[in-house]
Design an enzyme around this catalytic site. Structure first.
Site, PDB file in Angstrom:
ATOM      1  N   TYR A 214       0.857  -1.183   0.000  1.00 18.78           N
ATOM      2  CA  TYR A 214       0.000   0.000   0.000  1.00 18.78           C
ATOM      3  C   TYR A 214       0.898   1.239   0.000  1.00 18.78           C
ATOM      4  O   TYR A 214       0.815   2.123   0.846  1.00 18.78           O
ATOM      5  CB  TYR A 214      -0.976   0.007   1.183  1.00 18.78           C
ATOM      6  N   LEU A 215       1.755   1.248  -1.003  1.00 18.48           N
ATOM      7  CA  LEU A 215       2.877   2.194  -1.027  1.00 18.48           C
ATOM      8  C   LEU A 215       2.423   3.638  -1.221  1.00 18.48           C
ATOM      9  O   LEU A 215       1.544   3.925  -2.036  1.00 18.48           O
ATOM     10  CB  LEU A 215       3.846   1.809  -2.151  1.00 18.48           C
TER      11      LEU A 215
ATOM     12  N   HIS B 179       7.226   5.502   1.084  1.00 14.41           N
ATOM     13  CA  HIS B 179       7.900   4.318   0.511  1.00 14.41           C
ATOM     14  C   HIS B 179       8.653   4.711  -0.771  1.00 14.41           C
ATOM     15  O   HIS B 179       9.765   4.247  -1.011  1.00 14.41           O
ATOM     16  CB  HIS B 179       6.879   3.234   0.147  1.00 14.41           C
TER      17      HIS B 179
ATOM     18  N   GLY C 280      12.189   4.038   6.863  1.00 12.52           N
ATOM     19  CA  GLY C 280      11.747   5.411   7.104  1.00 12.52           C
ATOM     20  C   GLY C 280      11.933   5.830   8.558  1.00 12.52           C
ATOM     21  O   GLY C 280      11.749   5.026   9.473  1.00 12.52           O
TER      22      GLY C 280
ATOM     23  N   LYS D 213       2.944  10.672   6.254  1.00 10.50           N
ATOM     24  CA  LYS D 213       2.352   9.668   5.359  1.00 10.50           C
ATOM     25  C   LYS D 213       2.372   8.309   6.051  1.00 10.50           C
ATOM     26  O   LYS D 213       3.390   7.919   6.644  1.00 10.50           O
ATOM     27  CB  LYS D 213       3.169   9.559   4.073  1.00 10.50           C
TER      28      LYS D 213
END
Ligand code: PAF
Length: 280
Positions: free
Chosen positions: A32-33, A37, A147, A184
């Site tokens: 579910y990039l 990502h 991340g 995000k």
């Protein structure tokens, strides 16, 4: 770009690249990039000859009461993002490919995993360390990219690689935010329009903390208590934790006298969101 479902296919392809003397970067994901990502894939493609992205919603890192079943999945969209950002190979295994019936070996970590998210998600980091070790063994990358939004995960992976002598460089990449500040996250899709608005309390509170640090505040308790007060102004928010910890050990500190992480987890409705900033 190729998409494969088995470990053997990944091994064969990477072996071929190695024969040609190519370097390999790796971006582990649960799919579910989003742009966060994508920034990791960009960093990998820029700094390595080949990039592998894994897309695997790892059951082992979810407790029974968590969102494994509802976790968003969209392999068509994900393949497009990978292709556009220069990935060469997607590894998208089924759970049985990663965990056979006999599976009973785990990578467990002490200290760093006992704080922050580890307190409310006690089995989470065992699942993360186990699956990331397996993925590292399958892909055997030179570089791996994670991340900074999952700051504790990044610290845990760096510790694991050092403790277990894995010959892989771990690269942390900055948090990517929406235009209005929300970090995000694949879990942002769970938010209703009203909750999406309320979720801004996280980034606004990060700004409050940053400002206090910028103005020279060194007392961790004072910073945290101002941040908590700020979150409490949002009726839809429920605090899991707001803490300041040593950047390496993830243990709480009283004074900002060393590299530190100010991290929070806050429920907006049923959705648990995290955010953080580093104090260097
Ligand atoms: O950060 C994630 O998406 C996951 O925790 C990871 C590192 C892919 C392991 O499943």
């Amino acid at each position: 770009m190729k998409l494969v479902k088995t470990k053997q296919e990944v091994r064969d392809i990477v072996k071929e690249w190695r024969k040609q003397g190519l370097t390999v970067g790796f971006v582990p994901t649960m799919g579910y990039l989003h742009e966060g990502h994508a920034s990791l894939i960009d960093a990998s493609s820029k700094n390595n000859d080949r990039t592998v992205v894994s897309i695997f919603v790892n059951p082992m890192q979810f407790s029974p009461n968590e969102d494994l079943e509802s976790y968003p999945r969209d392999i068509v969209h994900d393949s497009k993002v990978c292709e556009e950002h220069g990935a060469d190979l997607i590894f998208n295994p089924e759970p049985e490919e990663m965990y056979n019936d006999m599976f009973c070996s785990y990578v467990d970590m002490d200290v760093l995993t006992k704080e922050l998210c580890g307190l409310s998600r006690p089995i989470h980091f065992r699942g993360v360390c186990t699956v990331v070790s397996k993925l590292f063994n399958i892909v055997k990358p030179d570089n791996a990219y994670f991340g900074q939004k999952d700051a504790q995960q990044l610290a845990v992976i760096k510790r694991m690689v050092e403790d277990l002598d894995m010959d892989i460089k771990i690269n942390g990449c900055p948090i990517v935010r929406e235009a209005d500040g929300l970090a995000k996250s694949s879990r942002n899709t769970y938010l209703s329009p009203e909750e999406r608005q309320a979720a801004l309390i996280l980034s606004k509170t990060i700004a409050v903390g940053r400002e206090l640090v910028k103005n020279g505040e060194k007392d961790a308790k004072k910073i945290v208590s101002q941040m908590i007060k700020n979150i409490e102004t949002e009726p839809l928010a429920r605090i899991d934790y707001v803490k300041i910890v040593d950047a390496l050990t993830m243990q709480q500190i009283d004074n900002l006298d060393r590299p530190a992480l100010c991290a929070m987890a806050v429920y907006i409705g049923k959705t648990r969101l995290i955010d953080n900033f580093e104090v260097v």
